[in-house]
Design an enzyme around this catalytic site. Structure first.
Site, PDB file in Angstrom:
ATOM      1  N   ASN A  34      -1.808  -4.312  -4.670  1.00 34.14           N
ATOM      2  CA  ASN A  34      -3.037  -4.058  -3.921  1.00 34.14           C
ATOM      3  C   ASN A  34      -4.179  -4.985  -4.329  1.00 34.14           C
ATOM      4  OD1 ASN A  34      -1.907  -2.093  -2.344  1.00 34.14           O
ATOM      5  ND2 ASN A  34      -2.717  -0.368  -3.507  1.00 34.14           N
ATOM      6  N   THR A  67       0.504   5.661  -7.161  1.00 36.78           N
ATOM      7  CA  THR A  67       1.811   5.049  -7.396  1.00 36.78           C
ATOM      8  C   THR A  67       2.331   5.557  -8.732  1.00 36.78           C
ATOM      9  OG1 THR A  67       1.215   3.105  -6.096  1.00 36.78           O
ATOM     10  CG2 THR A  67       3.025   2.858  -7.670  1.00 36.78           C
ATOM     11  N   ASP A  78      -5.309   3.996  -6.367  1.00 34.70           N
ATOM     12  CA  ASP A  78      -4.028   3.318  -6.151  1.00 34.70           C
ATOM     13  C   ASP A  78      -4.047   1.863  -6.624  1.00 34.70           C
ATOM     14  OD1 ASP A  78      -1.354   3.206  -5.458  1.00 34.70           O
ATOM     15  OD2 ASP A  78      -1.753   2.648  -3.387  1.00 34.70           O
ATOM     16  N   LYS A 127      -2.772  -1.338  -8.450  1.00 36.04           N
ATOM     17  CA  LYS A 127      -1.510  -1.964  -8.854  1.00 36.04           C
ATOM     18  C   LYS A 127      -1.590  -3.407  -8.386  1.00 36.04           C
ATOM     19  CE  LYS A 127       0.581   0.085  -4.704  1.00 36.04           C
ATOM     20  NZ  LYS A 127       1.550   1.067  -4.213  1.00 36.04           N
ATOM     21  N   ASP A 183      -6.629  -2.129   0.520  1.00 37.57           N
ATOM     22  CA  ASP A 183      -5.938  -0.882   0.866  1.00 37.57           C
ATOM     23  C   ASP A 183      -6.658   0.351   0.335  1.00 37.57           C
ATOM     24  OD1 ASP A 183      -4.250   1.151   1.625  1.00 37.57           O
ATOM     25  OD2 ASP A 183      -2.425   0.146   0.961  1.00 37.57           O
TER      26      ASP A 183
END
Length: 788
Positions: A602, A632, A597, A599, A615
């Protein structure tokens, strides 16, 4: 005049003509000001500003006028202004290979160019006035001069699909007539979104059709409700008609009201709900039966199982290869299947050195395609030729699974390329325990030695560390809100040290079936110890909430920092931040953790400006492949979309997306609709236009990371992560200094104290509604807390 009588009041004197003129002008200014406010309230970017800043924006608006035929903005030119159309019309044109074509029209209330207020990026279309057009204009320099870019509040892109362990409920298949089969087949084949997700060959179509069941729907019945978390089914309409309604403000409990807008109708032979087959995500619209209707239904579980049959056949093929490796004869059938699932594919090019004589070895290879020379003491002693079509495979290095002996021969690729399945000794040991112990146990006829399960054992915080009790903490303020709960800054009363306390609703966890995922997040955080990953101190278990006590990163999110500071396109910043991600991934992959994840939302900054990955909600301990579709959407890799299983190669794909986004201000496959993103991903990075700032080495690196075939991505090739570190785009970058935090960050946030919240913009109203937790009594959370 009599006593007690009152005189009539005198009329006020008529104001002079010039005063009446002033009043009219004032009324006109007020009317125009109100019009500006009304228009601005409709613009998504302005909704990210606090309400009390809107009057400032309104004051910054310039009135401008265009005549028919005037070009307002030109495709390809850099934009520095945002426009809201007050009255009149304009046409929108896009240059394509076939020439310039009109794609849309604009009228009063429409707006364009809002991203120009944040960054310098080429215009994506040409806009021409078709009538006399009045507009409001705001220029970037004015927007930034007023400090409005620093006050924007950005909603983070949400991840999807994480942790859902509640199986979707399916029903027994319904018998189907030839007409039924023809209708379903046509519906599946005509659904373009399904074609993006999977190859709809005849075998898969037949498998999908076989498991579908029929349901009757009454007129007025809501078959899907906007916002519903139980989104597990895909529907093909057999008879009747359905309306698709959307209301951004409606709750799931009250989705049908007079404000609902019909956005589509689905007749027999149509279909809907395909996104639910890919991953868990709340429904985006309400679907109601306009008439009595009949639908054919398939659930996510059945759909995924059919897609995984291809993977299952591959695993069986790999097991057949392993059956030919004599040192693995002691393995049970299920153990061989586990080993087969852990095999990783690697591709080699001509003259690549796979094994070097005299060097320690820990890798075992199964070559299924290609030709290699076996060389001992500089002499070729054998040539191995493998062909997958004929089923001819060759093995080398298998003794590396037993012990760390030096290689007795060199293996060099002779063909244009060679394809191998690879397993290292550490992965084997993590899966089954040492092979030597298994062989000895089998020879002596005793039970295998008990294996330590990775994760739970490795994921324990040091017992001799100073313990932190929740009762010793005092709340400072809010850092952020999400769908799960909130992150707050808390201060330790005795030491004055501050922490980020991440709170997750237990009601939400149970509602969405994320119990295993949350426990997994705790273990993974405890397994990591890197400068580039947020550190876990404690976990607490409340009656309604679970808590992670983490190190605070008070420099703020990289996402908001880039937008507010206008850092997009800066190679210096991008190299610095992507290097931090490389170190974080390297650390996690060494521990067999896939992140999934990445991005900018994060990525956090410390007060010195260094990067921290945060996270771990979607991270997973994996040896080989895993099959959960999550992440995502802007960052999805092709293998996630196809549900064919993925390895840590998905993380390197996301690094390519991140690099593109930090250099351009947007992800390469961006779209407002997930399925359009996936369609673009499937077509590949070669179809994406790169902005000028990303030519040369930067473009090449992104292309090397965004390979649709996972094994072709740069760090998945021989050389691994070093391939990135030695890439020309990083030619003048000091990796050693960066790894030791010896490089000065290109941007240092302003952090006045350990209690400073200024780099975070969070509002209480963004916090999710409380979802009451009723303990199911199965003890799923009993091992969560490390302190109380």
């Amino acid at each position: 005049m009599g006593c007690g009588a009152s005189a009539a009041p005198e009329a006020p004197p008529e104001p002079p003509a010039h005063d009446r003129s002033k009043d009219k002008k004032a009324d006109g200014r007020l009317e125009e000001y109100q019009a500006r406010m009304k228009f601005l309230d409709q613009v998504p970017l302005m909704k990210r500003l606090p309400k009390d800043e809107h009057p400032i924006v309104a004051e910054a608006c310039e009135a401008c006028e265009f005549q028919p035929g005037d070009t307002i903005i030109q495709q390809g030119n850099s934009g520095d202004a945002f426009y809201v159309v007050r009255s009149g019309e304009a046409s929108v044109h896009v240059n394509t290979n076939a020439g310039r074509e009109q794609v849309a029209s604009l009228k009063g209330g429409d707006y364009f160019g809002e991203n120009a207020l944040l960054r310098d990026e080429p215009r994506t279309a040409t806009i021409i006035a078709t009538t006399r057009l009045l507009a409001f204009r705001i220029r970037r320099d004015k927007f930034q001069e007023l400090g409005l870019n620093l006050k924007l509040q950005f909603a983070n892109r949400k991840a999807v699909g994480g942790g859902m362990k509640m199986p979707s409920k399916s029903k027994p298949p319904t018998p189907k007539s030839p007409d039924d089969i023809e209708l379903i087949t046509t519906a599946l084949q005509s659904n373009e979104n399904l074609a993006t997700m999977t190859t709809l060959d005849s075998a898969r179509l037949q498998s999908f059709i076989e498991v579908m069941w029929k349901e009757e729907v009454q007129a007025g019945e809501r078959i899907i409700v906007e916002g519903d978390l139980q989104a597990d089914y895909f529907y093909v309409v057999a008879s009747g008609e359905f309306q698709i309604l959307v209301d951004a403000d409606a709750s799931a409990e009250d989705s049908l009201n007079q404000t609902d807008k019909v956005v589509n109708r689905v007749a027999p032979g149509g279909s809907f709900g395909e996104l639910a087959l890919l991953y868990f995500v709340p429904r985006a619209a309400t679907v109601v039966a306009a008439t009595e209707a009949t639908v054919w239904v398939i659930d996510r579980g059945n759909f995924k199982n059919i897609l995984m049959k291809v993977s299952d056949s591959k695993i069986k093929e790999y097991v057949r290869y392993l059956d030919q490796v004599s040192i693995l004869d002691a393995l049970l059938a299920e153990e061989k299947r586990q080993v087969a699932n852990a095999l990783v594919e690697m591709h080699f090019a001509i003259d690549d050195l796979i094994i070097q004589q005299g060097e320690p070895g820990n890798m075992f290879y199964i070559m299924y395609e290609g030709e290699v020379d076996i060389i001992k003491d500089s002499a070729v002693v054998a040539t191995l030729d493998a062909r997958s079509k004929s089923g001819t495979v060759h093995f080398f290095g298998e003794k590396a699974l037993l012990e760390n002996d030096v290689r007795t021969a060199t293996v060099i690729v002779k063909s244009v390329d060679a394809k191998c399945l690879v397993l290292d000794r550490e992965s084997f040991n993590l899966l089954l325990g040492p092979l030597k112990d298994i062989i000895e146990a089998a020879r002596e006829g005793r039970e295998r030695p008990e294996r330590v399960v990775p994760g739970a054992a490795a994921g324990c915080l040091a017992k001799d560390r100073p313990r932190i009790k929740r009762s010793d903490l005092k709340r400072v303020g809010l850092l952020g809100c999400g769908g799960f709960g909130a992150v707050e800054l808390w201060e330790h009363l005795k030491s004055g040290q501050t922490f980020a306390l991440k709170a997750i609703s237990k009601g939400y966890i149970v509602k969405t079936g994320m119990q295993e995922s949350i426990m997994n997040e705790k273990y993974i955080l405890a397994m990591t110890n890197s400068y580039f990953i947020t550190k876990l101190f404690e976990t607490f278990n409340g009656t309604q909430t679970l808590y992670f006590l983490l190190e605070p990163c008070l420099g703020g999110e990289l996402y908001a920092t880039y937008i507010r500071k206008g850092l997009y396109g800066s190679e210096r910043h991008c190299r610095f931040y992507t290097s931090g991600v490389v170190f974080a991934f390297e650390h996690m992959h060494q521990r067999r953790i896939i992140y999934r994840d990445l991005k900018p939302e994060n990525l956090l900054l410390t007060e010195e400006g260094h990067l921290k990955l945060t996270d771990m909600g979607l991270a997973k301990f994996v040896i080989g492949k895993t099959y959960t579709t999550c992440g995502t959407p802007d960052y999805f890799a092709p293998e996630l979309i196809a549900s064919t299983g993925h390895t840590n190669a998905v993380d390197w794909w996301t690094l390519g997306i991140l690099t593109f986004e930090l250099m351009s201000g947007r992800p390469p496959f961006e779209s407002a609709y997930p399925m359009q993103i996936y369609a673009k991903v499937t077509k590949g990075i070669s179809k994406v236009q790169f902005p000028p700032a990303m030519k040369g080495n930067c473009k090449n690196l992104i292309e090397q990371l965004l390979k649709n075939d996972p094994v072709e991505r740069l760090p998945m090739k021989p050389g691994g992560v070093q391939n990135i570190k030695q890439h020309k785009w990083f030619s003048d970058f000091d990796w050693e200094a960066a790894e030791n935090l010896g490089l000065t960050a290109p941007y240092k946030p302003t952090v006045k104290s350990k209690r400073d919240l200024q780099n975070f913009v969070a509002r209480k109203e963004d916090a999710p509604r409380h979802l009451e937790y009723i303990d199911p009594g199965n003890g799923w959370d009993k091992d969560f807390a490390t302190s109380y």
